[in-house]
Every structure is written in structure tokens, then in C-alpha cells.
Design a protein around this motif. Structure first.
Motif, short mmCIF file in Angstrom:
data_model
loop_
_atom_site.label_atom_id
_atom_site.label_comp_id
_atom_site.label_asym_id
_atom_site.label_seq_id
_atom_site.Cartn_x
_atom_site.Cartn_y
_atom_site.Cartn_z
N PHE A 49 -34.83 -71.57 44.54
CA PHE A 49 -34.90 -72.33 45.79
C PHE A 49 -36.35 -72.33 46.24
O PHE A 49 -36.97 -71.28 46.35
CB PHE A 49 -34.01 -71.68 46.85
N PRO A 50 -36.95 -73.51 46.49
CA PRO A 50 -38.37 -73.55 46.83
C PRO A 50 -38.67 -72.81 48.13
O PRO A 50 -37.85 -72.81 49.05
CB PRO A 50 -38.68 -75.05 46.96
N GLU A 105 -33.46 -82.62 39.05
CA GLU A 105 -34.63 -81.82 38.73
C GLU A 105 -34.64 -80.48 39.47
O GLU A 105 -35.09 -79.48 38.92
CB GLU A 105 -35.90 -82.61 39.02
N VAL A 106 -34.17 -80.49 40.75
CA VAL A 106 -34.16 -79.21 41.48
C VAL A 106 -33.28 -78.18 40.81
O VAL A 106 -33.45 -76.98 41.03
CB VAL A 106 -33.67 -79.35 42.94
N PHE A 107 -32.31 -78.63 40.01
CA PHE A 107 -31.46 -77.68 39.30
C PHE A 107 -32.02 -77.41 37.92
O PHE A 107 -31.28 -77.08 37.00
CB PHE A 107 -30.03 -78.21 39.17
N ALA A 108 -33.30 -77.59 37.74
CA ALA A 108 -33.95 -77.41 36.45
C ALA A 108 -33.31 -78.32 35.41
O ALA A 108 -33.04 -77.91 34.28
CB ALA A 108 -33.91 -75.94 36.01
N PHE A 138 -25.85 -77.58 48.77
CA PHE A 138 -26.12 -78.78 49.57
C PHE A 138 -27.59 -78.81 49.98
O PHE A 138 -28.28 -79.82 49.83
CB PHE A 138 -25.21 -78.78 50.80
N ALA A 139 -28.07 -77.67 50.48
CA ALA A 139 -29.46 -77.60 50.95
C ALA A 139 -30.43 -77.86 49.80
O ALA A 139 -31.40 -78.62 49.94
CB ALA A 139 -29.72 -76.24 51.58
N LEU A 140 -30.15 -77.24 48.65
CA LEU A 140 -31.05 -77.42 47.51
C LEU A 140 -31.07 -78.88 47.06
O LEU A 140 -32.12 -79.44 46.73
CB LEU A 140 -30.61 -76.50 46.37
N THR A 141 -29.89 -79.51 47.06
CA THR A 141 -29.82 -80.92 46.69
C THR A 141 -30.63 -81.77 47.66
O THR A 141 -31.38 -82.67 47.25
CB THR A 141 -28.35 -81.39 46.70
N ALA A 142 -30.50 -81.47 48.95
CA ALA A 142 -31.24 -82.23 49.95
C ALA A 142 -32.74 -82.02 49.78
O ALA A 142 -33.53 -82.97 49.89
CB ALA A 142 -30.80 -81.80 51.36
N VAL A 143 -33.15 -80.81 49.49
CA VAL A 143 -34.57 -80.53 49.27
C VAL A 143 -35.09 -81.39 48.12
O VAL A 143 -36.17 -81.98 48.19
CB VAL A 143 -34.79 -79.03 48.96
N SER A 202 -31.38 -68.66 51.61
CA SER A 202 -31.95 -69.22 50.38
C SER A 202 -33.46 -69.22 50.44
O SER A 202 -34.14 -68.95 49.44
CB SER A 202 -31.44 -70.64 50.16
N ILE A 203 -34.04 -69.56 51.61
CA ILE A 203 -35.49 -69.55 51.73
C ILE A 203 -36.00 -68.12 51.61
O ILE A 203 -37.00 -67.86 50.96
CB ILE A 203 -35.91 -70.17 53.09
N TYR A 204 -35.28 -67.21 52.19
CA TYR A 204 -35.72 -65.81 52.21
C TYR A 204 -35.64 -65.20 50.81
O TYR A 204 -36.53 -64.48 50.39
CB TYR A 204 -34.86 -65.01 53.18
N ASN A 205 -34.56 -65.46 50.11
CA ASN A 205 -34.35 -64.81 48.80
C ASN A 205 -34.68 -65.70 47.62
O ASN A 205 -34.68 -65.25 46.48
CB ASN A 205 -32.91 -64.28 48.70
N GLN A 206 -34.91 -66.98 47.86
CA GLN A 206 -35.45 -67.93 46.87
C GLN A 206 -34.62 -68.10 45.61
O GLN A 206 -35.16 -68.45 44.57
CB GLN A 206 -36.88 -67.53 46.50
#
Lengths: 348, 373
Positions: free
Chosen positions: A176-177, A162-165, A82-87, A264-268
């Protein structure tokens, strides 16, 4: 080297550290071994705080319905998607300054709301109809829910975004950016505390304090403690037990949502199978601390995080899981109800 | 279902049909040739019957039964494979494997006797993970992901068996396990197991030694699981890689026991057919059917051009192509939904055991009894 070894004595697990792996790890000549130790400690504590936040979700649910909520780790995995999609959808990546901070706060809140609502719904659909069934049935239902969530994660990862390559492979881990750049924030002595480390503290500590306040001093918290102690008596006192259980699931899920964004931010990296590892670590942390016990979950999370980091640094990453589980078994054999857990009652 | 419980001819007819299957199978269309997956059902049935002794009869939840299967699989592989010095035959190797499995059961059971309820579940889960990691990391002995191979095929009276013979042999093992576990259930030790599950303190007062009975349950479960692991690798002629014996296998075994009816030997056997049958027969067939349909759809769909609607259509089509049209991607969803629905609508399982007393049986792990009335 000697100093590191002396410090290592404090952690029983480091007895397993192989002496010859120490020079290899510090071979770049920049860090002394005590700095390596401290740096690993910082990483371990940060990961431990994240694990602790997820573990609280396990332990709250266990405390109130005596269910090992197997779906909790996979719930966090869906939160990460969800977070990655929102990003991706709101182009949060690279937005610096006040806008970036506001975006990050909004992302945290939205993901928490998503995970909380999802956890509430899972309780409603998969657990609530089983209140009078045996606890094994409830556990199997949780395992089933976990399978369903894993599969939804796989579907989600296949979205051609695009965020999912571009969705080339649904199963592949996604990057994860780095919404908070992994730059040093400040140093204590020679130990670098990075900006993601600060983020972890800034998110987890206030949440834990808020939760403690909620459980101790609010009406809902009082109701939760009452239901955990005796649901029948609680309902006779006019407490709407199902509402309290639902609220517990929502809060536990929301904490998982906060944790998964930070994780996710910490481990990317984000992938549909990450829930198993996250859930397992948090579950072990909850059991280690004494399941059903909130401070215990935090303590357990910190222990797991530090042991993992030390094992990665001093033994070998491939043995880390075995060491963590071995430690868990040892602790349970010698202290069967966890570090801070109350003794289980014998049936009389 | 009720008729199935009373009519003694149902199991006989089922066994006869299973025994006759390899003779009938060649005459059937390819989509109905399920002899190969049926052998897998047999292997899982033995594993689940073992787990039922520990979790069903004795009430000790085990989330790491695959570890015992892994120990059996690697013990058998090392005992028989030509690159190791032992090179035993099929039957001696099976005996050794069973003994090693039982020892592993003791090894896990003894230190964990005082660990109760959900804590025991997590210890067994950890044991499963440790065994898997050790097998992966000790690749000098276990050959890591390559697996140990080749292994000699199962044999009977000195003759190596091919597919059809293996099918019958494995069916024989299932029948023997079933009869053995049923006999155990009614024996002195079996009744001790069940009484410990129902009330440990009361059974202690009746002169039962719970520690000894629990150790026996662990050993029986582990020996049967090890046997199933040995049968699996002997059929595949390779130990496979350690990840084949992970958490998923433990969970499938547990689901077989619970979906069939926890504590019920007959239910467990039926559960193996339902769960493994769904996983290895129904889903695989569905994959083939849907897979051919998917190719047609991908070819027929129009190319994307401008416009909101076309854009959305392109998005959905790409998504479908990426992930939705591969039915194996639906495996966990169907499996999970089946579990949840089963528990919501029939939590006692398909064929629950006969009640020990008037109340419906509610096997609860000792020490973690429910608080709700």
C-alpha cells in the motif's frame, strides 16, 4: 536500562520480557533503552487507536444485537482493497500539497461509505432474517459471512491492476503506497512522532468524539441506547428497531472503513487474510474493555496496541500473539466481564 | 427427514453401506472413489461429536476445539515416534492421548468456570491460538513445520493395517463414539449437562453441581478431540505442521455441530458427512472438472489488441485466469454461502434434537440470555 525496567513494572506483561533481549534491541548504539521504550510506546498507541476504532464497530453491534460480528475484520479487509483500488484508479500516490490532502480526505470518506454500506447490506442479508433464531445461529451466519468476504477479497486481489502488482498472484500481500510519508513530524524530547502517527490521531480522535456526541446527544443515539437496553420496549415506544440496528451497522462499518485506510497507510501492506488479524485484535480489545462499552473498546484497543508493541520490542515478535491472548484470558478469568464492562446478569 | 427420524432401519442401512464401501469402491470409476475423504469425515465426526457434548449438550460455546485435537496429535506423535524415548504401540498411545486430552480439558475448564457466554467463547478461541503458537515456537520439541514423523500405522491385534483396514477401524471408532455419546446423553451426567444448558440456576436447585458437570463436559470434549487428532496423525504417519490445527478446523467442527442440529448426536454425525463431504469430496471433484475446462478456455481466448471492448475483454480474461478459474479459490465463498443460507432457512439444523419441552429448543449460552421476547 534500569529506567526502562522501572517503567516496565507498570505493565504486568513486561514481567515476561527477557532481560538479555534488551541490549540486543538497542545494539545500534543510537537509542538508549528508555528511548526504545518510548518509541515502542508511540507505535503501540498509534496501532492501539486504530484497533480501538475497529473495536468500536464490534462493540456497538454487540451492544445492540448481542452478536459477535465475525465478519467485521474481513469487512475492513475489503475496505483496504477498496482504498488500494481507488489509489490506483485516481493516481492518488505522490500527489502532494493541498491536492494530496484533499485526495486523502476523499479516500477516507469513500472507504468509510463503502464499508458502512457493505456492513448494512450484510446485516440485511445475513443477520436480519435471524432475529428470532438462537444466538448461536446468528454467530454461525456471521462466520459464514466472514468466509464469503475473505473469498471476495481473494477475487479482488486477483484483478489485473497495476496497484496489485499486475495481479500476478491473487493471494500475495500487496504494497500500500505511503500516502503520508513516514517522516518525523516532530519530536518530544528524543522520541520521534512520525507523520503517520499524526494522521492516526487526526483521524481517530475526532471520530471518537463525534461518535460520543452522536450516542449521547442525538435522537438516533438515544434510540440506539434504548434498543440496546430493551428492543421490545423500544419498539413499543415507537422506535423503528430495524432502522436503528441498520444505522448501527452502517456507523460501525464506516468507522472500520476510516480505520482500515489509516491502518493500510500506517502498515503499508494489504492482503486478503489481513482481516483475521485485524478483527481478532479489535475483538480482543472490545472484550478486554467490556463488550458493549464504548470507552472500554478504546481502552482495550490502547492496551492491546501497547502490549503488542512491547512484546515485539522486548520479547520476540513470534510470541506476541500468544502473549496477547494469554493476557486476555488472565483478565477474563479474574475480571470476567472486561475492564469496564457491566456484570452479566445471572438468569433468574 | 421426518421419516429418517422414525425409521430405525435408516441408520442400520447407512452403516451397512459405509461398511461395504471399500469392497464396492474398486469397481467404481475413479471420480466416485471417495474412501480416502470418507476417512477424513470419520475423523471430523469424532471431533464434532466431542464438541457437541460441550457446546450442544452443556451450552458452552467453544471456538478452540482444534487445540485439543492438536494436543492429541502431538501427544500421540511424541508417544509413538522413533525419535522420542517412549515408542508406545498404537493402542497404548491412544489411551495415553485420551488421558492427556482429558487433562487438557480440565486445565482449560477449571479456571474458566466463572467466565460466561461469549466471554467463554473468546477464552477458548484464545486458548486455541496459544496452543498453536506454542507448537510453532517450541520447534525443538515439535519439529516446527516439518512435523514429527514417521509414525507407526494403526494396528489391530499386533497387525499393522493398510488403507482398507484403517477405514474399517476408523468407522468402528465413529460407531463406538456415537454409541458412547448417546449413552452419555441419557445418563445421569448427560441429563445434568442438558439441564445446565436450559437453566443453570434451576438445575443447581435440583442438586446438580454445575461446576463438576461442566468440568466433565470439558474433559469429555477434549478427550474425544484428542482421539480424533491421534487418529488423524496416525493415518498420515506425520504430525503435520501446527497450522493444520488452527481456527479453521475449530470453525469447521462448530459448523458441523450447528448445521447438523446443535445438541443432536445424530445431527452432528450427519453434519460431518455434509460439511466435510462438501469440502473434501464435492469441491475437490469440482476443481478437477472446472480445472480442465479452464485450460481449454485459456487456450481458445483471442489475444488482446487495441479498442475499448478488447481491452475490457483482456482485463476480464486475465482476471479469470489469475483467480476465478481455480475452483479452490471459491472454497470459502461456497462454504460461507452454505452456512448463511443454512442459518437463514433452517437455523435449527438438519436434524434438530427432540425438544426437551414444548418450545423449539433454543440452546443459549448461560448468562447471556436474549433480551428480545
Amino acid at each position: 536500562m534500569l529506567r526502562a525496567a522501572a517503567a516496565a513494572d507498570q505493565l504486568a506483561i513486561l514481567a515476561l520480557a527477557r532481560a538479555d533481549s534488551l541490549p540486543a534491541f538497542a545494539s545500534d548504539g543510537v537509542l538508549s533503552s528508555s528511548e526504545v521504550f518510548s518509541q515502542q510506546l508511540v507505535t503501540g498507541l498509534s496501532n492501539g487507536m486504530i484497533i480501538a476504532l475497529i473495536a468500536i464497530g464490534y462493540t456497538m453491534v454487540y451492544g445492540i444485537v448481542e452478536l459477535i460480528n465475525f465478519a467485521h475484520g474481513d469487512l475492513c479487509m475489503l475496505g483496504a482493497f477498496f482504498a488500494l483500488t481507488a489509489v490506483g484508479a485516481f493516481a492518488l500516490e505522490g500527489a502532494g500539497g493541498a491536492g494530496g490532502t484533499a485526495g486523502l480526505v476523499a479516500l477516507l470518506l469513500a472507504t468509510a461509505a463503502f464499508c458502512g454500506a457493505l456492513n448494512w447490506s450484510i446485516n440485511r442479508l445475513a443477520y436480519r432474517p435471524l432475529r428470532s433464531a438462537s444466538k448461536l445461529s446468528l454467530l454461525v451466519s456471521a462466520i459464514g459471512a466472514s468466509f464469503v468476504l475473505v473469498n471476495l477479497g481473494l477475487f479482488w486481489g486477483g484483478l489485473p491492476m497495476e496497484v496489485f502488482a499486475g495481479g500476478t498472484s491473487a493471494a500475495a500481500p500487496k504494497a500500500f503506497p505511503a500516502l503520508v510519508e513516514p517522516k518525523p513530524a516532530f519530536t518530544v524530547g528524543d522520541v520521534i512522532v512520525s507523520r503517520p502517527d499524526v494522521l492516526v490521531l487526526a483521524v481517530t480522535v475526532p471520530l471518537m468524539l463525534a461518535l460520543t456526541w452522536l450516542v449521547r446527544f442525538t435522537k438516533l443515539g438515544k434510540a440506539m441506547r434504548a434498543v440496546a437496553q430493551n428492543p421490545t420496549a423500544a419498539s413499543l415506544m415507537g422506535i423503528d428497531v430495524e432502522r436503528v440496528i441498520g444505522a448501527t451497522f452502517f456507523i460501525g462499518g464506516a468507522l472500520g472503513g476510516f480505520a482500515t485506510v489509516v491502518y493500510s497507510i500506517y502498515n503499508q501492506t494489504v492482503g486478503f487474510q489481513m482481516g483475521y488479524r485485524m478483527g481478532m485484535d479489535a475483538f480482543i480489545a472490545a472484550v478486554l474493555g467490556g463488550i458493549g462499552n464504548l470507552p472500554g473498546a478504546v481502552l482495550g484497543g490502547l492496551v492491546i496496541g501497547v502490549v503488542r508493541a512491547m512484546s515485539d520490542g522486548y520479547v520476540e515478535a513470534r510470541w506476541t500473539n500468544a502473549i496477547v491472548f494469554g493476557l486476555l484470558i488472565l483478565i477474563l478469568v479474574f475480571r470476567p466481564s472486561g475492564l469496564l464492562g457491566a456484570k452479566l446478569r445471572e438468569k433468574v | 427427514m421426518a421419516a429418517a427420524r422414525r425409521n430405525p432401519w435408516v441408520p442400520v442401512a447407512g452403516l451397512a453401506a459405509l461398511a461395504a464401501w471399500p469392497l464396492v469402491e474398486p469397481a467404481l470409476p475413479a471420480s466416485l472413489q471417495v474412501g480416502e475423504p470418507l476417512t477424513e469425515v470419520f475423523i471430523y465426526a469424532i471431533l464434532a461429536l466431542g464438541l457437541n457434548v460441550l457446546t450442544g449438550f452443556t451450552g458452552l460455546l467453544n471456538l478452540g476445539v482444534a487445540a485439543f485435537a492438536a494436543i492429541g496429535a502431538y501427544a500421540y506423535s511424541i508417544a509413538t515416534c522413533e525419535v522420542y524415548p517412549f515408542q508406545l504401540g498404537f493402542w497404548p498411545a491412544l489411551a495415553v492421548t485420551g488421558a492427556i486430552g482429558a487433562l487438557a480439558g480440565f486445565a482449560l475448564g477449571a479456571p474458566t468456570l466463572r467466565v460466561r457466554g461469549d466471554y467463554l467463547a473468546i477464552v477458548t478461541l484464545g486458548f486455541g491460538e496459544i496452543v498453536k503458537d506454542v507448537l510453532v515456537n517450541l520447534d525443538a520439541i515439535t519439529k516446527g513445520t516439518q512435523g514429527i514423523n514417521p509414525l507407526p500405522p494403526p494396528s489391530l491385534l499386533g497387525t499393522p493395517l493398510e488403507a482398507r483396514g484403517q477405514y474399517w477401524l476408523y468407522l468402528g471408532f465413529v460407531v463406538a463414539t456415537f454409541v458412547g455419546v448417546r449413552a452419555l446423553e441419557r445418563s445421569r451426567v448427560g441429563r445434568a449437562w442438558i439441564s445446565i444448558r436450559e437453566d443453570e440456576l434451576a438445575s443447581r436447585a435440583m442438586g446438580i453441581r454445575p461446576d463438576r458437570a461442566k468440568m466433565l463436559a470439558f474433559a469429555t470434549c477434549a478427550a474425544l478431540a484428542a482421539l480424533s487428532g491421534a487418529l488423524l496423525v496416525s493415518r498420515l504417519s506425520s504430525s503435520g505442521e501446527p497450522s493444520n490445527y488452527g481456527f479453521e478446523v475449530s470453525i469447521i467442527a462448530l459448523c458441523i455441530v450447528i448445521v447438523g442440529g446443535i445438541g443432536s448426536v445424530r445431527g452432528t454425525l450427519l453434519g460431518a458427512f455434509v460439511m466435510v463431504g462438501m469440502n473434501s469430496i464435492v469441491l475437490v471433484r469440482l476443481t478437477e472438472v472446472l480445472g480442465s475446462g479452464a485450460e481449454g478456455m485459456a487456450a481458445a481466448a483471442p489475444a488482446a489488441d487495441a479498442g475499448m471492448l478488447a481491452h475490457a475483454w483482456h482485463f476480464v480474461r486475465t482476471w479469470a485466469h489469475n483467480v476465478l478459474l481455480t475452483p479452490t479459490n471459491w472454497k470459502f465463498l461456497l462454504f460461507g454461502l452454505a452456512l448463511v443460507l443454512m442459518m437463514v432457512f433452517r437455523p435449527q439444523g438438519i436434524l434438530p434434537p427432540r425438544a426437551v419441552h414444548e418450545d423449539p429448543p433454543q440452546p443459549v449460552p448461560p448468562g447471556s440470555e436474549g433480551v428480545r421476547a
